[in-house]
Design a protein around this motif. Structure first.
Motif, short mmCIF file in Angstrom:
data_model
loop_
_atom_site.label_atom_id
_atom_site.label_comp_id
_atom_site.label_asym_id
_atom_site.label_seq_id
_atom_site.Cartn_x
_atom_site.Cartn_y
_atom_site.Cartn_z
N ASP A 35 7.53 -9.81 2.93
CA ASP A 35 7.82 -10.91 3.84
C ASP A 35 7.66 -10.49 5.30
O ASP A 35 8.56 -10.62 6.12
N LEU A 36 6.47 -10.02 5.62
CA LEU A 36 6.02 -9.73 6.98
C LEU A 36 4.55 -10.12 7.06
O LEU A 36 3.80 -9.92 6.09
N ALA A 37 4.15 -10.64 8.20
CA ALA A 37 2.75 -11.06 8.35
C ALA A 37 1.84 -9.86 8.56
O ALA A 37 2.26 -8.83 9.08
N GLY A 38 0.60 -10.00 8.13
CA GLY A 38 -0.41 -9.00 8.45
C GLY A 38 -0.64 -7.95 7.38
O GLY A 38 -1.29 -6.94 7.65
N GLU A 39 -0.16 -8.17 6.16
CA GLU A 39 -0.36 -7.15 5.12
C GLU A 39 -1.83 -7.09 4.71
O GLU A 39 -2.45 -8.11 4.39
N ALA A 40 -2.39 -5.89 4.70
CA ALA A 40 -3.78 -5.69 4.29
C ALA A 40 -3.86 -5.55 2.77
O ALA A 40 -2.88 -5.20 2.11
N LYS A 41 -5.03 -5.81 2.22
CA LYS A 41 -5.19 -5.73 0.76
C LYS A 41 -5.83 -4.44 0.30
O LYS A 41 -5.74 -4.09 -0.88
N THR A 60 -2.91 0.70 1.55
CA THR A 60 -1.89 0.72 2.61
C THR A 60 -0.78 1.68 2.19
O THR A 60 -0.56 1.93 1.00
N PRO A 61 -0.02 2.23 3.14
CA PRO A 61 1.16 3.02 2.78
C PRO A 61 2.12 2.25 1.89
O PRO A 61 2.78 2.85 1.02
N LEU A 62 2.21 0.93 2.07
CA LEU A 62 3.09 0.13 1.22
C LEU A 62 2.62 0.15 -0.23
O LEU A 62 3.43 0.18 -1.16
N GLN A 63 1.31 0.15 -0.46
CA GLN A 63 0.78 0.21 -1.82
C GLN A 63 1.01 1.57 -2.46
O GLN A 63 1.26 1.67 -3.66
N ALA A 109 2.81 6.60 9.31
CA ALA A 109 3.62 5.49 8.84
C ALA A 109 4.63 6.02 7.83
O ALA A 109 4.41 7.04 7.18
N VAL A 110 5.75 5.30 7.70
CA VAL A 110 6.78 5.62 6.72
C VAL A 110 7.19 4.34 6.01
O VAL A 110 7.42 3.31 6.66
N VAL A 111 7.27 4.40 4.68
CA VAL A 111 7.79 3.29 3.88
C VAL A 111 8.79 3.88 2.90
O VAL A 111 8.45 4.76 2.10
N LEU A 133 0.17 -1.64 18.63
CA LEU A 133 0.71 -2.86 18.02
C LEU A 133 0.40 -2.96 16.53
O LEU A 133 1.00 -3.77 15.82
N LEU A 134 -0.52 -2.14 16.04
CA LEU A 134 -0.88 -2.18 14.62
C LEU A 134 0.25 -1.58 13.79
O LEU A 134 0.67 -0.44 13.99
N ASN A 135 0.74 -2.35 12.84
CA ASN A 135 1.77 -1.87 11.91
C ASN A 135 1.07 -1.16 10.77
O ASN A 135 0.70 -1.77 9.76
N ARG A 136 0.88 0.14 10.91
CA ARG A 136 0.10 0.91 9.95
C ARG A 136 0.73 0.93 8.55
O ARG A 136 0.03 1.13 7.56
N SER A 137 2.02 0.73 8.46
CA SER A 137 2.68 0.79 7.16
C SER A 137 2.25 -0.33 6.23
O SER A 137 2.26 -0.17 5.01
N ILE A 138 1.87 -1.48 6.79
CA ILE A 138 1.44 -2.61 5.94
C ILE A 138 0.05 -3.13 6.30
O ILE A 138 -0.59 -3.77 5.46
N SER A 139 -0.42 -2.86 7.50
CA SER A 139 -1.69 -3.44 7.96
C SER A 139 -2.83 -2.42 8.04
O SER A 139 -3.98 -2.81 8.23
N GLY A 140 -2.50 -1.14 7.93
CA GLY A 140 -3.54 -0.12 7.96
C GLY A 140 -3.98 0.24 6.55
O GLY A 140 -3.15 0.46 5.67
N ALA A 141 -5.30 0.32 6.31
CA ALA A 141 -5.84 0.68 5.00
C ALA A 141 -6.59 2.00 5.12
O ALA A 141 -7.52 2.10 5.94
N TYR A 142 -6.21 2.99 4.32
CA TYR A 142 -6.74 4.35 4.44
C TYR A 142 -7.00 4.94 3.06
O TYR A 142 -6.40 4.50 2.06
#
Length: 525
Positions: A396-402, A437-440, A238-240, A291-300
């Motif tokens: 402002d995208l659906a599916g963001e993981a915490k 998440t990569p976003l975090q 993923a890239v953010v 279909l998984l948006n790893r940048s916001i929905s994947g937690a690693y």
């Protein structure tokens, strides 16, 4: 008496008194009248029924049957409105609308390009005029833009889709889903008259459709494409990329897929790097989950990037300062367990004495094991939450993981075990139970760039920056962490090899003296 009357008759004729005509019996006369009356009543009743039926058909239900008759010879055809165009921050279009048609088959909507539709139109079939969604950059913007699909029965039950019908196409992922209400227009109608064979005779009326509104994103098309190329050799990732104030400049997830497979119908021929040739292949790949948006929905586990949070916790809580040092011994032993530094494991070497700046520069695990032990798990988790971990940031995208911020009580409840020192060691270098998440990861890096301020990430350009956290770092502590990050990307820093700044000259061989082998980065980074 008897008398003679001549030779033509017998000699004697007897005359009697004339008989009176017998009157008809009263019962016979009565039966005849009843039969006539009965026939008359039946006739009157039948006439009344017919009259009432005609009255019902022409007076009481006349409008209904006139409408039914009109419907048998008229037909309303929807003219679907064009969706709004999506632009990048420089007003470069990221999606196009192309001519097309829809064919409704029961509850299923079939999407047809012009060429495929022409064959059906030639056979006299009535198709709904449509504008199809085409994504010119295919895989590169798949997760952030999303795609369209037929609305589901579950969606129809929700408040946001109460005015939709089962055959409508709606945004299913990404921006297409998030801003469905803006992008979708208002469909028009075309009233036509048909003959008995269903062929159009004439147009009786038409209402023009109203196109959806255009939107502009914070995305930078060229930066997005450059990030896409950078992931070429990566199987999953993923890239953010954001501006200091939270504007999303690039957002990617891999594996990629071509969203045109969902929007241009069965006749679309893909030419993509993802390898998926149809929708079934995308939906069926449960292993890679394209279909998984790893940048916001994947937690690693965040790996060595988390060392910024560990350093911040030690500095901001006053537990260490720039003079605090740790000796890299290569490996720490706790009972039967060993905790090594990547340099010692890979090359049998150590980094010597390290402070917070050189610890970040070398991404030294021994330094951060000992720092995490000194800080403690509770304080480290508290700092992590301050930096935005453990809950969505609000993009402002659906599916963001915490994600997950672990604590001893959490481990006791979730795993059924006590918290050990080894857990703290792993936690300090971004391994073990911590998930982000990569976003975090981008958010706590943003805090260093902003001297302790984190902004909500956003992708619609006309949104205003919103502060989520502030005063996370003092100016002095920001400078220390920044210096370590800069030095990590400089010669001798752990990230230096990632820039591929290697001497590529066969006349300058690595001799172990003048030209050295480039040391690889920590595998946890």
């Amino acid at each position: 008496m008897a008398a003679k009357i001549g030779i033509a008759f017998p000699d004697y004729i007897h005359f009697e008194k004339p008989r009176k005509i017998r009157n008809l019996d009263f019962s016979e006369k009565s039966g005849g009248h009843e039969r006539a009356l009965l026939l008359l009543l039946i006739f009157a009743f039948a006439t009344g029924l017919i009259f009432l039926r005609l009255l019902s058909l022409q007076v009481f239900k006349g409008s209904y049957f006139r409408e039914l008759s009109d419907n048998n010879r008229t037909k309303t055809i929807l003219i679907h409105a064009e969706r709004g165009t999506i632009f990048d921050r420089s007003n470069k279009p990221l999606v196009y609308n192309v001519p097309g048609f829809r064919k409704i088959e029961g509850k299923k909507t079939r999407i047809l390009e012009t060429e495929a539709a022409n064959e059906l139109l030639a056979k006299g079939e009535n198709l709904e005029i449509d504008s199809l969604r085409e994504y010119p950059y295919k895989d590169a913007f798949a997760h952030v833009l999303g795609f369209l699909g037929q609305i589901s029965e579950e969606e129809l039950k929700t408040e946001g889709f109460k005015d939709y019908s089962l055959t409508d196409l709606v945004g299913k992922e990404g921006i297409e889903r998030q801003y469905e209400g803006i992008l979708k227009g208002v469909s028009g109608k075309r009233l036509i008259e048909e003959d008995s064979k269903g062929k159009e005779i004439r147009v009786l009326g038409e209402t023009e459709p109203i196109a959806g509104r255009d939107i502009t994103l914070t995305l930078d098309r060229d930066l997005q494409l450059a990030s896409f190329r950078a992931l070429e050799k990566v199987k999953r990732g993923a890239v953010v990329v954001t501006s200091p104030k939270g504007e999303i400049l690039a957002l990617l997830s891999k594996p990629f897929f071509d969203p045109n497979l969902f929007t241009l119908g069965e006749f679309y021929k893909p030419a993509t790097s993802s390898g998926y040739q149809n929708v079934e292949e995308i939906l069926g790949d449960s292993k890679n989950q394209p279909l998984l948006n790893r940048s916001i929905s994947g937690a690693y586990p965040p790996g060595s990037t988390f060392k910024i949070v560990t350093a911040s916790s030690g500095l901001e809580d006053g537990i260490i300062d720039e003079s605090y040092t740790v000796e890299d011994v290569g490996i720490l032993r706790v009972g039967a367990f060993s905790f090594a530094n990547w340099l010692y494991t890979g090359y049998g070497r150590t980094d010597g004495t390290l402070n917070v700046v050189s610890g970040i520069k070398r991404s030294n695990d021994i330094f951060f094991y000992k720092l995490a032990e000194k800080v403690g798990v509770e304080r480290l988790s508290s700092t992590a939450e301050k930096f935005g971990l453990g809950k969505p940031l609000g993009i402002d995208l659906a599916g963001e993981a915490k994600g997950l911020v672990p604590t001893p009580s959490w481990k006791e409840e979730a795993v059924g075990e006590s918290w050990y020192l080894g857990d703290t060691y792993h936690y300090g270098i971004g391994q073990g139970f911590v998930l982000t998440t990569p976003l975090q990861v981008n958010a706590w890096t943003q805090a260093v760039a902003n001297e302790g301020t984190i902004y909500r990430p956003f992708i619609l350009k006309n949104l205003k920056p919103k502060t989520l956290k502030k005063n996370l770092l003092s100016g002095q502590n920001t400078s220390l962490i920044r210096q370590g990050m800069v030095e990590s990307c400089s010669p001798g820093g752990v990230a230096w090899p990632l820039f591929d700044f290697k001497v590529k000259n066969k006349n300058l061989e690595i001799d172990g003296k003048n030209f050295l082998e480039v040391l690889e980065a920590t595998i946890s980074g």
